[in-house]
Design a protein around this motif. Structure first.
Motif, PDB file in Angstrom:
ATOM      1  N   VAL A  45       0.861  -1.188   0.000  1.00  0.00           N
ATOM      2  CA  VAL A  45       0.000   0.000   0.000  1.00  0.00           C
ATOM      3  C   VAL A  45       0.896   1.237   0.000  1.00  0.00           C
ATOM      4  O   VAL A  45       1.636   1.480   0.960  1.00  0.00           O
ATOM      5  CB  VAL A  45      -0.935   0.018   1.225  1.00  0.00           C
ATOM      6  N   ASP A  46       0.828   1.983  -1.079  1.00  0.00           N
ATOM      7  CA  ASP A  46       1.649   3.188  -1.221  1.00  0.00           C
ATOM      8  C   ASP A  46       0.898   4.393  -0.635  1.00  0.00           C
ATOM      9  O   ASP A  46      -0.146   4.803  -1.156  1.00  0.00           O
ATOM     10  CB  ASP A  46       1.963   3.409  -2.708  1.00  0.00           C
ATOM     11  N   LEU A  76       2.159  -4.862   3.131  1.00  0.00           N
ATOM     12  CA  LEU A  76       3.151  -3.894   3.603  1.00  0.00           C
ATOM     13  C   LEU A  76       2.729  -2.481   3.215  1.00  0.00           C
ATOM     14  O   LEU A  76       2.111  -2.261   2.175  1.00  0.00           O
ATOM     15  CB  LEU A  76       4.522  -4.177   2.987  1.00  0.00           C
ATOM     16  N   LEU A  77       3.075  -1.529   4.078  1.00  0.00           N
ATOM     17  CA  LEU A  77       2.798  -0.120   3.783  1.00  0.00           C
ATOM     18  C   LEU A  77       4.114   0.549   3.404  1.00  0.00           C
ATOM     19  O   LEU A  77       5.174   0.149   3.867  1.00  0.00           O
ATOM     20  CB  LEU A  77       2.228   0.583   5.009  1.00  0.00           C
ATOM     21  N   CYS A  78       4.030   1.570   2.575  1.00  0.00           N
ATOM     22  CA  CYS A  78       5.256   2.321   2.280  1.00  0.00           C
ATOM     23  C   CYS A  78       4.968   3.803   2.103  1.00  0.00           C
ATOM     24  O   CYS A  78       3.825   4.209   1.900  1.00  0.00           O
ATOM     25  CB  CYS A  78       5.951   1.755   1.041  1.00  0.00           C
ATOM     26  N   ASN A  79       6.029   4.587   2.213  1.00  0.00           N
ATOM     27  CA  ASN A  79       5.981   6.042   1.975  1.00  0.00           C
ATOM     28  C   ASN A  79       4.992   6.791   2.873  1.00  0.00           C
ATOM     29  O   ASN A  79       4.294   7.703   2.418  1.00  0.00           O
ATOM     30  CB  ASN A  79       5.637   6.339   0.515  1.00  0.00           C
ATOM     31  N   LEU A  80       4.931   6.432   4.142  1.00  0.00           N
ATOM     32  CA  LEU A  80       3.999   7.134   5.037  1.00  0.00           C
ATOM     33  C   LEU A  80       4.483   8.552   5.340  1.00  0.00           C
ATOM     34  O   LEU A  80       5.659   8.750   5.667  1.00  0.00           O
ATOM     35  CB  LEU A  80       3.864   6.380   6.368  1.00  0.00           C
ATOM     36  N   ASN A 102      10.319   2.632   2.186  1.00  0.00           N
ATOM     37  CA  ASN A 102       9.919   3.272   0.936  1.00  0.00           C
ATOM     38  C   ASN A 102       9.452   2.172  -0.016  1.00  0.00           C
ATOM     39  O   ASN A 102       9.464   0.986   0.321  1.00  0.00           O
ATOM     40  CB  ASN A 102      11.045   4.132   0.345  1.00  0.00           C
ATOM     41  N   LYS A 103       9.027   2.562  -1.205  1.00  0.00           N
ATOM     42  CA  LYS A 103       8.384   1.587  -2.088  1.00  0.00           C
ATOM     43  C   LYS A 103       9.355   0.480  -2.513  1.00  0.00           C
ATOM     44  O   LYS A 103       8.992  -0.706  -2.513  1.00  0.00           O
ATOM     45  CB  LYS A 103       7.824   2.307  -3.317  1.00  0.00           C
ATOM     46  N   GLU A 104      10.589   0.880  -2.840  1.00  0.00           N
ATOM     47  CA  GLU A 104      11.589  -0.114  -3.277  1.00  0.00           C
ATOM     48  C   GLU A 104      11.835  -1.139  -2.169  1.00  0.00           C
ATOM     49  O   GLU A 104      11.892  -2.343  -2.414  1.00  0.00           O
ATOM     50  CB  GLU A 104      12.918   0.572  -3.656  1.00  0.00           C
ATOM     51  N   GLU A 105      11.986  -0.630  -0.939  1.00  0.00           N
ATOM     52  CA  GLU A 105      12.232  -1.533   0.193  1.00  0.00           C
ATOM     53  C   GLU A 105      11.058  -2.485   0.414  1.00  0.00           C
ATOM     54  O   GLU A 105      11.251  -3.672   0.702  1.00  0.00           O
ATOM     55  CB  GLU A 105      12.489  -0.710   1.464  1.00  0.00           C
ATOM     56  N   ALA A 106       9.857  -1.955   0.269  1.00  0.00           N
ATOM     57  CA  ALA A 106       8.662  -2.798   0.459  1.00  0.00           C
ATOM     58  C   ALA A 106       8.614  -3.898  -0.594  1.00  0.00           C
ATOM     59  O   ALA A 106       8.368  -5.066  -0.281  1.00  0.00           O
ATOM     60  CB  ALA A 106       7.403  -1.937   0.401  1.00  0.00           C
ATOM     61  N   LEU A 107       8.881  -3.521  -1.841  1.00  0.00           N
ATOM     62  CA  LEU A 107       8.842  -4.506  -2.930  1.00  0.00           C
ATOM     63  C   LEU A 107       9.915  -5.570  -2.737  1.00  0.00           C
ATOM     64  O   LEU A 107       9.679  -6.757  -2.976  1.00  0.00           O
ATOM     65  CB  LEU A 107       9.027  -3.808  -4.283  1.00  0.00           C
TER      66      LEU A 107
END
Lengths: 111, 141
Positions: A45-46, A76-80, A102-107
Motif C-alpha cells: 500500500v503506497d 506492507l505499507l510504504c511512503n507514510l 519506501n516503495k523499493e524496500e517494500a517490494l
C-alpha cells in the motif's frame, strides 16, 4: 479520495490518494474488504499521497492485516507521511506494521 | 482573537463540511500543517463519536463548532444536545503493545484525541455536552 490499483508481477500495488476521513471511511473499508477476500497475492500500500487518516481508517488496516495473515499473505505499507506515521505510533500500530519503508524496500521485502 | 462558528447536522456530510471549514480557516489563520492535522483528527474523532454514540446515528441533530484563534492556541469547542456523555470517561485501550492476535478492533478514537491535543476537556452545561480541544500554535509547530 482516489484508489489506484496496479500490479508488479505477482504483487498488488494499492496507491491511496487523498484523505481517509469520515466521509470516505466506508469506501475504504469496502475496498479493502474486497481486496483481502480470497487473497492470492501480496499487497503493497503506497501512502505517499495519503494526507489524513482517522481511527476508523486504522481499523481497516488492522482488519486487512488479520485477513492477509490468515491467507498466508503479506501486506506492507510504504511512503507514510510524518503525520500519518505519528497516528500509527500513538496507536501502537508501529508494532504491527513497518512504517519506515519506501516503495523499493517494500517490494524487495515482499518478493 | 478570531472566531469562526459553524453548525453542522449529525451526519457524514456534516463532518465533510466541518473538515472543509477547518482547512479553510487554517489557511486564513496561517495555522501550520501539523496543528491543522492534529486538530482535524481530534475533531473528527469527537464529532463521529457524538453522531454514533450521542445521537445514535440519527442524522437530523445539530452540532455547533466554534474555532478560536488565541494568542498561543487554536481552541475548538464542540457543543451537542445529546444525552450527557463524557468521552474522557472512556477507558484507555490496554492492548496497544500487544501482538496482532490480541488487538481489539477499535477503541482508539478518544486515545488519539488525547495524544494529538494539548488539552481536552468536557463539561455539561445548559443540557448540552461541551467539549473543548486545545492545541498550542507557538512552540515550533
Amino acid at each position: 479520495m482516489e484508489i489506484k490499483q496496479t500490479n508488479i508481477g505477482q504483487i498488488q500495488i494499492v496507491e491511496l490518494i487523498g484523505r481517509i476521513d469520515a466521509p470516505n471511511n466506508s469506501k475504504i473499508e469496502d475496498f479493502f474488504a474486497k481486496l483481502t477476500e480470497n487473497l492470492e497475492s501480496n499487497i503493497v500500500v503506497d501512502c505517499n499521497n495519503l494526507d489524513f487518516i482517522n481511527s476508523s481508517g486504522l481499523r481497516v488496516f488492522i482488519m486487512s492485516l488479520k485477513k492477509s495473515k490468515a491467507a498466508n499473505k503479506q501486506i506492507l505499507l510504504c511512503n507514510l507521511q510524518k503525520n500519518i506515521k505519528e497516528v500509527f505510533q500513538y496507536s501502537g500500530f508501529d508494532n504491527l506494521f513497518n512504517i519506515n519503508l519506501n516503495k523499493e524496500e517494500a517490494l524487495e521485502k515482499i518478493s | 482573537m478570531r472566531n469562526h462558528i459553524i453548525h453542522i447536522k449529525s451526519r457524514l456530510s456534516g463532518v465533510g463540511i466541518m473538515n472543509e471549514q477547518l482547512a479553510k480557516i487554517s489557511k486564513e489563520w496561517s495555522i501550520s500543517k501539523d496543528v491543522a492535522f492534529s486538530m482535524n483528527l481530534a475533531l473528527e474523532e469527537i464529532v463521529t463519536n457524538v453522531i454514533q454514540h450521542g445521537y445514535n446515528g440519527h442524522d437530523e441533530y445539530d452540532i455547533t463548532i466554534r474555532f478560536s484563534l488565541e494568542k498561543h492556541n487554536l481552541r475548538i469547542q464542540i457543543k451537542d444536545g445529546a444525552p450527557e456523555f463524557n468521552p474522557l470517561e472512556i477507558p484507555e485501550p490496554d492492548d496497544l503493545a500487544k501482538p496482532l492476535e490480541d488487538r481489539n478492533i477499535g477503541g482508539l478514537g478518544i486515545h488519539l484525541v488525547k495524544k494529538f491535543t494539548d488539552n481536552f476537556s468536557y463539561r455539561r452545561m445548559n443540557s448540552k455536552n461541551v467539549i473543548t480541544l486545545l492545541k498550542k500554535i507557538d512552540d515550533g509547530n
